[in-house]
Design a protein around this motif. Structure first.
Motif, PDB file in Angstrom:
ATOM      1  N   ARG A  29       9.033  -8.061  -3.924  1.00 47.14           N
ATOM      2  CA  ARG A  29       8.606  -6.860  -4.633  1.00 47.14           C
ATOM      3  C   ARG A  29       8.860  -6.893  -6.139  1.00 47.14           C
ATOM      4  NH1 ARG A  29      11.947  -2.937  -1.035  1.00 47.14           N
ATOM      5  NH2 ARG A  29      11.688  -1.543  -2.826  1.00 47.14           N
ATOM      6  N   VAL A  30       9.938  -7.539  -6.569  1.00 47.91           N
ATOM      7  CA  VAL A  30      10.242  -7.572  -8.003  1.00 47.91           C
ATOM      8  C   VAL A  30       9.125  -8.241  -8.808  1.00 47.91           C
ATOM      9  CG1 VAL A  30      11.785  -8.558  -9.738  1.00 47.91           C
ATOM     10  CG2 VAL A  30      12.739  -7.370  -7.757  1.00 47.91           C
ATOM     11  N   PRO A  31       8.564  -9.395  -8.372  1.00 47.15           N
ATOM     12  CA  PRO A  31       7.451  -9.968  -9.142  1.00 47.15           C
ATOM     13  C   PRO A  31       6.264  -9.016  -9.254  1.00 47.15           C
ATOM     14  CG  PRO A  31       8.342 -11.591  -7.617  1.00 47.15           C
ATOM     15  CD  PRO A  31       8.980 -10.284  -7.268  1.00 47.15           C
ATOM     16  N   ILE A  32       6.002  -8.239  -8.203  1.00 52.59           N
ATOM     17  CA  ILE A  32       4.924  -7.254  -8.259  1.00 52.59           C
ATOM     18  C   ILE A  32       5.212  -6.217  -9.337  1.00 52.59           C
ATOM     19  CG2 ILE A  32       3.834  -5.357  -6.992  1.00 52.59           C
ATOM     20  CD1 ILE A  32       4.094  -6.977  -4.447  1.00 52.59           C
ATOM     21  N   CYS A  33       6.452  -5.749  -9.368  1.00 52.88           N
ATOM     22  CA  CYS A  33       6.823  -4.717 -10.346  1.00 52.88           C
ATOM     23  C   CYS A  33       6.748  -5.248 -11.775  1.00 52.88           C
ATOM     24  CB  CYS A  33       8.220  -4.206 -10.040  1.00 52.88           C
ATOM     25  SG  CYS A  33       8.364  -3.379  -8.434  1.00 52.88           S
ATOM     26  N   ILE A  34       7.176  -6.491 -11.970  1.00 50.13           N
ATOM     27  CA  ILE A  34       7.120  -7.091 -13.304  1.00 50.13           C
ATOM     28  C   ILE A  34       5.680  -7.232 -13.775  1.00 50.13           C
ATOM     29  CG2 ILE A  34       7.562  -9.188 -14.633  1.00 50.13           C
ATOM     30  CD1 ILE A  34      10.091  -9.582 -12.952  1.00 50.13           C
ATOM     31  N   LEU A  35       4.834  -7.741 -12.889  1.00 47.73           N
ATOM     32  CA  LEU A  35       3.427  -7.929 -13.240  1.00 47.73           C
ATOM     33  C   LEU A  35       2.745  -6.581 -13.476  1.00 47.73           C
ATOM     34  CD1 LEU A  35       1.791 -10.470 -13.658  1.00 47.73           C
ATOM     35  CD2 LEU A  35       0.936 -10.256 -11.313  1.00 47.73           C
ATOM     36  N   ALA A  36       3.085  -5.595 -12.661  1.00 51.32           N
ATOM     37  CA  ALA A  36       2.522  -4.256 -12.859  1.00 51.32           C
ATOM     38  C   ALA A  36       2.986  -3.668 -14.189  1.00 51.32           C
ATOM     39  CB  ALA A  36       2.924  -3.340 -11.706  1.00 51.32           C
ATOM     40  N   GLY A  37       4.226  -3.963 -14.568  1.00 51.75           N
ATOM     41  CA  GLY A  37       4.729  -3.495 -15.857  1.00 51.75           C
ATOM     42  C   GLY A  37       3.969  -4.107 -17.020  1.00 51.75           C
ATOM     43  N   LEU A 118       1.432   4.287   0.745  1.00 49.19           N
ATOM     44  CA  LEU A 118       1.097   4.881  -0.552  1.00 49.19           C
ATOM     45  C   LEU A 118       1.040   3.806  -1.624  1.00 49.19           C
ATOM     46  CD1 LEU A 118       0.608   7.474  -2.169  1.00 49.19           C
ATOM     47  CD2 LEU A 118       3.082   7.684  -2.455  1.00 49.19           C
ATOM     48  N   PHE A 119       1.975   2.882  -1.559  1.00 49.17           N
ATOM     49  CA  PHE A 119       1.986   1.730  -2.467  1.00 49.17           C
ATOM     50  C   PHE A 119       0.700   0.925  -2.315  1.00 49.17           C
ATOM     51  CE2 PHE A 119       3.458  -2.819  -2.909  1.00 49.17           C
ATOM     52  CZ  PHE A 119       3.546  -2.820  -4.282  1.00 49.17           C
ATOM     53  N   GLY A 120       0.310   0.665  -1.066  1.00 46.92           N
ATOM     54  CA  GLY A 120      -0.913  -0.089  -0.816  1.00 46.92           C
ATOM     55  C   GLY A 120      -2.158   0.622  -1.313  1.00 46.92           C
ATOM     56  N   ILE A 121      -2.194   1.945  -1.136  1.00 47.20           N
ATOM     57  CA  ILE A 121      -3.340   2.730  -1.605  1.00 47.20           C
ATOM     58  C   ILE A 121      -3.452   2.664  -3.121  1.00 47.20           C
ATOM     59  CG2 ILE A 121      -4.213   5.093  -1.848  1.00 47.20           C
ATOM     60  CD1 ILE A 121      -3.116   5.637   0.970  1.00 47.20           C
ATOM     61  N   ASP A 122      -2.320   2.592  -3.801  1.00 46.00           N
ATOM     62  CA  ASP A 122      -2.319   2.513  -5.265  1.00 46.00           C
ATOM     63  C   ASP A 122      -2.700   1.112  -5.740  1.00 46.00           C
ATOM     64  OD1 ASP A 122      -1.983   3.630  -7.802  1.00 46.00           O
ATOM     65  OD2 ASP A 122       0.058   2.890  -7.966  1.00 46.00           O
ATOM     66  N   VAL A 123      -2.230   0.087  -5.030  1.00 39.78           N
ATOM     67  CA  VAL A 123      -2.417  -1.290  -5.499  1.00 39.78           C
ATOM     68  C   VAL A 123      -3.781  -1.869  -5.114  1.00 39.78           C
ATOM     69  CG1 VAL A 123      -1.603  -3.662  -5.271  1.00 39.78           C
ATOM     70  CG2 VAL A 123       0.045  -1.816  -5.534  1.00 39.78           C
ATOM     71  N   ILE A 124      -4.129  -1.802  -3.848  1.00 42.85           N
ATOM     72  CA  ILE A 124      -5.304  -2.537  -3.349  1.00 42.85           C
ATOM     73  C   ILE A 124      -6.620  -1.983  -3.887  1.00 42.85           C
ATOM     74  CG2 ILE A 124      -6.556  -3.221  -1.269  1.00 42.85           C
ATOM     75  CD1 ILE A 124      -3.807  -3.422   0.135  1.00 42.85           C
ATOM     76  N   ILE A 157      -4.122 -10.102  -8.162  1.00 41.65           N
ATOM     77  CA  ILE A 157      -2.856 -10.737  -7.740  1.00 41.65           C
ATOM     78  C   ILE A 157      -1.958  -9.708  -7.064  1.00 41.65           C
ATOM     79  CG2 ILE A 157      -0.746 -11.849  -8.542  1.00 41.65           C
ATOM     80  CD1 ILE A 157      -2.410 -13.133 -10.780  1.00 41.65           C
ATOM     81  N   LEU A 158      -1.869  -8.519  -7.639  1.00 46.38           N
ATOM     82  CA  LEU A 158      -1.047  -7.469  -7.059  1.00 46.38           C
ATOM     83  C   LEU A 158      -1.541  -7.090  -5.665  1.00 46.38           C
ATOM     84  CD1 LEU A 158      -0.525  -5.078 -10.132  1.00 46.38           C
ATOM     85  CD2 LEU A 158       1.105  -6.715  -9.169  1.00 46.38           C
ATOM     86  N   ALA A 159      -2.858  -6.976  -5.514  1.00 47.02           N
ATOM     87  CA  ALA A 159      -3.424  -6.634  -4.207  1.00 47.02           C
ATOM     88  C   ALA A 159      -3.094  -7.713  -3.181  1.00 47.02           C
ATOM     89  CB  ALA A 159      -4.933  -6.444  -4.324  1.00 47.02           C
TER      90      ALA A 159
END
Length: 210
Positions: A29-37, A118-124, A157-159
Motif C-alpha cells: 500500500r505504501v508505494p500506491i500512496c507515494i505514487l498517488a501523492g 471505497l479505495f477501489g472505487i476511487d482508484v480503478i 499503475i495505481l489501478a
C-alpha cells in the motif's frame, strides 16, 4: 449471535490466496500512496494554471501542448459541468487514493471491506477516466499534454496495484454470502462487524494459503 469468546485472527500479515502475499500489507500500500501523492502534486500544479494562479505550465516534450489541452474547449466544458477544473478534480481524487490507501490495518481486506471497496472505487475508475481523457487529447483537442500523460500512466499503475486487494475483499464477501445466504451477515461483514460466520470465512481463506 456472535460468540463474545470468539477470537479475531491476530495474524494481520497472513498471505491471502490466490496470491502468495497479503494485498493489504504496508509493502503493497505504501508505494500506491507515494505514487498517488506524486500525481496529486502534478494535478494540483495543472489546476493552478487552469485557475490562472500561475501564468504558464511546464511541458518538456510538447511545448505549449499542455497549456492548449488545459485551455481547450473540452476542459472548459468539463469545468462548467463539474464546477471546478478537471485537473483540480483529479488532484482531489489522487489525494483520496493516498488517504484511503493509508487507512486501516494490514488485514483490512477482511476487517474493513467497505474501506477497501471505497479505495477501489476511487482508484480503478480514475485510471479508466484518465485513459479516456488522454485519448481525447489527440483525437478531439489535437494536442498532447505531457503532464496529463504522466498522470494517466500513474492512474493505470495505481489501478493495477489496487486490484488484488479489491479482488480479495470481494472474494471474502462472496464466501460470507455463500456460507450464510444472509443479507444481514453480508452487511455485517461489509461493515467490519465481527460475527462467527465472517470470522470463519476469513480463517478459511487464510488457511488455504498455508
Amino acid at each position: 449471535m456472535f460468540d463474545q469468546n470468539a477470537q479475531i485472527d491476530s495474524d494481520l500479515n497472513a498471505a491471502v490466496p490466490p496470491y502468495s502475499y497479503n494485498p493489504s500489507a504496508w509493502s503493497q500500500r505504501v508505494p500506491i500512496c507515494i505514487l498517488a501523492g506524486i500525481a496529486t502534486v502534478i494535478a494540483s500544479y495543472m489546476a493552478l494554471y487552469q485557475w490562472r494562479l500561475i501564468d504558464s505550465v511546464w511541458d518538456p516534450v510538447f511545448g505549449d501542448g499542455t497549456a492548449k489541452v488545459l485551455d481547450s474547449k473540452v476542459a472548459q466544458t468539463m469545468d462548467r459541468w463539474i464546477g471546478i477544473p478537471d485537473a483540480a478534480l483529479g488532484a482531489f481524487a489522487y489525494l483520496g487514493d493516498a488517504v484511503l490507501g493509508m487507512a486501516g490495518s494490514t488485514r483490512r481486506w477482511q476487517y474493513r471491506p467497505w474501506l477497501v471497496l471505497l479505495f477501489g472505487i476511487d482508484v480503478i475508475p480514475l485510471g479508466v477516466v484518465s485513459s479516456v481523457l488522454v485519448i481525447l487529447q489527440g483525437t478531439v483537442v489535437g494536442y498532447w499534454c505531457f503532464l496529463c500523460l504522466v498522470t494517466a500512466v500513474i492512474s493505470l499503475i495505481l489501478a493495477y496495484w489496487a486490484y488484488d486487494e479489491v479482488y480479495v475483499s470481494l472474494s471474502y464477501l462472496w464466501r460470507v454470502w455463500s456460507k450464510t445466504h444472509s443479507w444481514r451477515e453480508l452487511g455485517y461483514a461489509f461493515c467490519g462487524v465481527p460475527s462467527e460466520q465472517a470470522l470463519a470465512a476469513g480463517r478459511e481463506i487464510v488457511e488455504e494459503a498455508r
